[in-house]
Enzyme design. Structure first.
Site, PDB file in Angstrom:
ATOM      1  N   SER A  59       0.756  -1.075  -0.102  1.00  0.00           N
ATOM      2  CA  SER A  59      -0.012   0.020  -0.038  1.00  0.00           C
ATOM      3  C   SER A  59       0.915   1.131  -0.115  1.00  0.00           C
ATOM      4  CB  SER A  59      -0.914   0.018   1.262  1.00  0.00           C
ATOM      5  OG  SER A  59      -1.830  -1.166   1.291  1.00  0.00           O
TER       6      SER A  59
HETATM    7  N1  SAM Z   1      -0.687  -4.698   4.036  1.00  0.00           N
HETATM    8  C1  SAM Z   1       0.116  -5.337   2.931  1.00  0.00           C
HETATM    9  C2  SAM Z   1       1.359  -4.531   3.046  1.00  0.00           C
HETATM   10  O1  SAM Z   1       1.869  -4.084   3.968  1.00  0.00           O
HETATM   11  O2  SAM Z   1       2.150  -5.082   1.919  1.00  0.00           O
HETATM   12  C3  SAM Z   1      -0.593  -4.810   1.756  1.00  0.00           C
HETATM   13  C4  SAM Z   1      -1.821  -5.786   1.460  1.00  0.00           C
HETATM   14  S1  SAM Z   1      -2.111  -6.047  -0.567  1.00  0.00           S
HETATM   15  C5  SAM Z   1      -2.897  -4.274  -0.719  1.00  0.00           C
HETATM   16  C6  SAM Z   1      -3.559  -7.079  -0.025  1.00  0.00           C
HETATM   17  C7  SAM Z   1      -3.287  -8.292   0.455  1.00  0.00           C
HETATM   18  O3  SAM Z   1      -4.584  -9.069   0.802  1.00  0.00           O
HETATM   19  C8  SAM Z   1      -2.812  -9.290  -0.819  1.00  0.00           C
HETATM   20  O4  SAM Z   1      -1.608  -9.711  -0.398  1.00  0.00           O
HETATM   21  C9  SAM Z   1      -3.692 -10.356  -0.871  1.00  0.00           C
HETATM   22  O5  SAM Z   1      -3.287 -11.709  -1.288  1.00  0.00           O
HETATM   23  C10 SAM Z   1      -4.314 -10.417   0.532  1.00  0.00           C
HETATM   24  N2  SAM Z   1      -5.607 -11.063   0.557  1.00  0.00           N
HETATM   25  C11 SAM Z   1      -6.933 -10.722  -0.199  1.00  0.00           C
HETATM   26  N3  SAM Z   1      -7.777 -11.480   0.456  1.00  0.00           N
HETATM   27  C12 SAM Z   1      -7.290 -11.855   1.610  1.00  0.00           C
HETATM   28  C13 SAM Z   1      -8.114 -12.719   2.644  1.00  0.00           C
HETATM   29  N4  SAM Z   1      -9.290 -13.178   2.661  1.00  0.00           N
HETATM   30  N5  SAM Z   1      -7.240 -13.178   3.560  1.00  0.00           N
HETATM   31  C14 SAM Z   1      -6.091 -12.750   3.570  1.00  0.00           C
HETATM   32  N6  SAM Z   1      -5.282 -12.197   2.741  1.00  0.00           N
HETATM   33  C15 SAM Z   1      -6.070 -11.668   1.701  1.00  0.00           C
END
Ligand code: SAM
Length: 212
Positions: A59
């Site tokens: 992000s």
């Molecule tokens: N917080 C992260 C960082 O600091 O880099 C950025 C997150 S990225 C925008 C969103 C993440 O959510 C992705 O890695 C994706 O695979 C994960 N994701 C999506 N749906 C999810 C779920 N139901 N449970 C866990 N992770 C999930």
């Protein structure tokens, strides 16, 4: 490494309206360049989201700062993050003294984060699973932060939040979301605040979007 760049970024966040000094100090300490692919390192301290592979992103620092300020974790607070991704947001929460539990559904990203937390000696619990169902074993949490866009606020996450706790989650359609900040007043009462607009990758799972 990149110390000047990190200071410049924090100054920029201050100018953009981030006022929480604890959060700004945490962003000054956590080395974002270690959480992005090597080719992206020169861009790590630009205030932008960056690709981390598998169609996912780390992000934008402004968003991380805003969400962390909204969550306002105190040292010792138990915090659940849904969407580990690069691990950067989890590292910022750890830097603030929280006990961090983070869930990632993508096996490759999970393995990468696990290794990085170990290398950096960050004592963060990571799980590879669907985070929309929370992490019952360690509930209730003082704070829950969801870093992917959800169609609604997952009921299980509301249940796993402690009374007095805060849940921060982007909610909307697949393109645009508002940031919802829910404060749990009692077992079934929440006060909600909203900040427009954000663009997160989708939260995929039982209480999120269905996988195509
Ligand atoms: N917080 C992260 C960082 O600091 O880099 C950025 C997150 S990225 C925008 C969103 C993440 O959510 C992705 O890695 C994706 O695979 C994960 N994701 C999506 N749906 C999810 C779920 N139901 N449970 C866990 N992770 C999930």
């Amino acid at each position: 490494m990149y110390e000047q760049e990190r200071q410049d970024l924090v100054e920029k966040l201050r100018q953009k309206g981030i006022r929480d000094e604890r959060v700004l100090q945490a962003l000054l300490k956590v080395e974002r360049h270690l959480f992005v692919p090597e080719v992206m390192r020169p861009n790590a301290y630009n205030d932008v989201a960056l690709p981390i592979g598998y169609n996912q992103t780390i992000s934008q620092p402004y968003t991380v700062a805003l969400m962390t300020s909204a969550l306002n974790p105190k040292p010792g607070d138990k915090v659940l993050e849904v969407g580990t991704g690069s691990g950067y947001q989890a590292a910022v929460l750890f830097q603030l003294g929280a006990k961090v539990y983070t869930i990632e559904r993508n096996t490759k990203l999970y393995n990468r984060a696990l290794k990085l937390f170990d290398e950096l000696q960050l004592r963060i619990a990571v799980r590879c699973a669907d985070g929309t169902i929370g992490w019952e074993e360690f509930a209730p949490f003082n704070g829950i932060i969801v870093t992917a866009g959800s169609p609604e606020v997952p009921v299980r996450l509301k249940k796993q939040l402690a009374v007095g706790g805060t849940l921060v989650i982007p909610v909307g359609d697949k393109k645009t979301q508002v940031m919802k900040i829910l404060k749990k007043i009692s077992e079934d009462e929440f006060e909600t605040e909203e900040i427009p607009y954000f663009a997160f990758v989708p939260l995929i799972g039982l209480e999120g979007w269905k996988e195509k």
